[in-house]
Scaffold this motif. Structure first.
Motif, short mmCIF file in Angstrom:
data_model
loop_
_atom_site.label_atom_id
_atom_site.label_comp_id
_atom_site.label_asym_id
_atom_site.label_seq_id
_atom_site.Cartn_x
_atom_site.Cartn_y
_atom_site.Cartn_z
N GLU A 1 -11.07 -29.69 -25.79
CA GLU A 1 -10.44 -30.76 -25.02
C GLU A 1 -10.78 -32.09 -25.69
O GLU A 1 -11.94 -32.35 -25.99
CB GLU A 1 -10.95 -30.72 -23.57
CG GLU A 1 -10.71 -31.95 -22.75
CD GLU A 1 -9.24 -32.20 -22.45
OE1 GLU A 1 -8.71 -33.23 -22.95
OE2 GLU A 1 -8.64 -31.38 -21.74
N ASP A 2 -9.76 -32.94 -25.92
CA ASP A 2 -10.00 -34.19 -26.65
C ASP A 2 -10.19 -35.40 -25.74
O ASP A 2 -10.51 -36.48 -26.22
CB ASP A 2 -8.87 -34.47 -27.64
CG ASP A 2 -7.52 -34.65 -26.96
OD1 ASP A 2 -7.26 -33.92 -25.98
OD2 ASP A 2 -6.74 -35.50 -27.41
N ASP A 3 -9.99 -35.22 -24.43
CA ASP A 3 -10.23 -36.32 -23.49
C ASP A 3 -11.71 -36.34 -23.15
O ASP A 3 -12.22 -35.45 -22.48
CB ASP A 3 -9.39 -36.12 -22.23
CG ASP A 3 -9.47 -37.32 -21.29
OD1 ASP A 3 -10.58 -37.88 -21.13
OD2 ASP A 3 -8.44 -37.68 -20.70
N ASP B 1 -7.36 -26.82 -23.98
CA ASP B 1 -6.28 -27.74 -23.62
C ASP B 1 -5.05 -27.38 -24.46
O ASP B 1 -5.15 -26.68 -25.48
CB ASP B 1 -6.72 -29.18 -23.89
CG ASP B 1 -5.76 -30.19 -23.30
OD1 ASP B 1 -4.95 -29.82 -22.42
OD2 ASP B 1 -5.81 -31.36 -23.72
N ILE B 2 -3.88 -27.87 -24.07
CA ILE B 2 -2.66 -27.61 -24.85
C ILE B 2 -2.42 -28.71 -25.87
O ILE B 2 -2.27 -28.46 -27.07
CB ILE B 2 -1.44 -27.47 -23.92
CG1 ILE B 2 -1.53 -26.16 -23.13
CG2 ILE B 2 -0.15 -27.48 -24.75
CD1 ILE B 2 -0.35 -25.91 -22.21
N THR B 3 -2.41 -29.97 -25.41
CA THR B 3 -2.14 -31.09 -26.31
C THR B 3 -3.44 -31.54 -26.97
O THR B 3 -4.34 -32.06 -26.31
CB THR B 3 -1.51 -32.26 -25.54
OG1 THR B 3 -0.35 -31.81 -24.86
CG2 THR B 3 -1.14 -33.38 -26.50
N LEU B 4 -3.51 -31.35 -28.31
CA LEU B 4 -4.75 -31.61 -29.06
C LEU B 4 -4.44 -32.45 -30.30
O LEU B 4 -3.27 -32.57 -30.71
CB LEU B 4 -5.41 -30.28 -29.44
CG LEU B 4 -5.85 -29.40 -28.28
CD1 LEU B 4 -6.22 -28.01 -28.75
CD2 LEU B 4 -7.03 -30.05 -27.53
N ASP C 1 -1.76 -27.55 -31.54
CA ASP C 1 -1.91 -27.45 -30.08
C ASP C 1 -2.72 -26.20 -29.69
O ASP C 1 -3.10 -25.37 -30.53
CB ASP C 1 -0.54 -27.45 -29.38
CG ASP C 1 0.34 -26.25 -29.75
OD1 ASP C 1 -0.20 -25.22 -30.18
OD2 ASP C 1 1.57 -26.35 -29.59
N SER D 1 -4.28 -27.81 -18.72
CA SER D 1 -3.25 -28.70 -19.23
C SER D 1 -2.60 -29.52 -18.14
O SER D 1 -2.54 -29.11 -16.99
CB SER D 1 -2.17 -27.88 -19.96
OG SER D 1 -1.13 -28.72 -20.39
N ALA E 1 0.49 -30.18 -18.45
CA ALA E 1 1.87 -29.69 -18.48
C ALA E 1 2.18 -28.87 -17.24
O ALA E 1 1.29 -28.34 -16.58
CB ALA E 1 2.09 -28.85 -19.74
N ASN F 1 4.87 -23.09 -19.45
CA ASN F 1 3.66 -23.08 -20.27
C ASN F 1 2.65 -22.02 -19.85
O ASN F 1 1.94 -21.47 -20.68
CB ASN F 1 2.99 -24.46 -20.24
CG ASN F 1 3.67 -25.45 -21.17
OD1 ASN F 1 4.02 -25.12 -22.29
ND2 ASN F 1 3.88 -26.66 -20.69
#
Length: 228
Positions: free
Chosen positions: A8-10, A52-55, A59, A79, A81, A86
């Motif tokens: 996870e990038d957040d 996570d999906i968005t990385l 992804d 995610s 999303a 998804n």
């Protein structure tokens, strides 16, 4: 102790997860090189992966595909999303579960525990929650502090468990009633007040009388010894 690798990038979400995992005695690791996610997972050898999906680079679907070529470690997708399509794609990719942001950390913990039980990776169940020098055994409902111990009722133990998991934070009456009595729609404040009063008496028996603070009109909070 179960180990968890977080993809996870957040940073705020990652930090919140790690803090919650520590309460449950789970060891967590995060990504340091976004070009070599699978290699880092293999090196850490976790019991479960949060994906996570968005990385930043590829992804979560890509990394799960790559991971499935070398490992059968359980994966829970997280995610923002929409659940469909998804969720279907995540499961088809090799995920074991899926949770949509924003989510409750308690729900995430429940999903992690369910997956670990299902895959028989959690060999030692978590029995004790700790807050400073206090320990709550969630199987026996026994609270210990230094050399003293006291037995709580199931409701008292549930209240204290919620306060332990939200240590230092305000927990409203509504939050307590929702967690304890399945939504709390038909429970009066008086029922909660009686249980809080009894819990205070139990806390006093082990030298913790002043650790549970009431914020009038708002709720309750556990404080540290230094705050008293």
């Amino acid at each position: 102790m179960a180990t968890i690798f977080i993809v996870e990038d957040d940073r705020s979400i990652t930090n919140a997860m790690i803090k919650e995992f520590n309460k449950w005695h789970y060891q967590a690791q995060t990504v340091s090189d976004w070009d070599n996610v699978v290699l880092e997972i293999q090196h850490f050898q976790p019991d479960i992966v949060i994906m996570d999906i968005t990385l930043p680079t590829f992804d979560g679907f890509y990394w799960t595909n790559q991971l499935r070529q070398v490992s059968d470690v359980p994966v829970i997708f997280v995610s923002a999303a929409d659940m469909d399509p998804n969720a279907v794609r995540a499961i088809a990719t090799g995920a074991d579960d899926y949770i949509v942001k924003p989510f409750s950390l308690n729900v995430l913990i429940s999903k992690i525990q369910a997956v670990l039980r299902r895959t028989k990776r959690e060999t030692i169940p978590v029995e004790t929650l700790a807050y400073e020098d206090c320990q709550l055994n969630i199987l026996t409902n026994e609270l210990t502090h230094q050399d003293s111990a006291v037995k709580l009722t199931p409701t008292e133990a549930t209240i204290l468990k919620i306060l332990f998991l939200n240590s230092g934070k305000l927990v409203t009456k509504q939050q307590l009633m929702q967690n304890i009595w399945q939504g709390g729609l038909f429970i009066e404040d008086g029922v909660l007040n009686v249980n809080i009063s009894r819990l205070r008496e139990k806390l006093a028996q082990v030298g913790l009388r002043d650790r549970l603070v009431t914020e009038r009109g708002r709720g309750y909070r556990l404080v540290t010894a230094d705050e008293i």
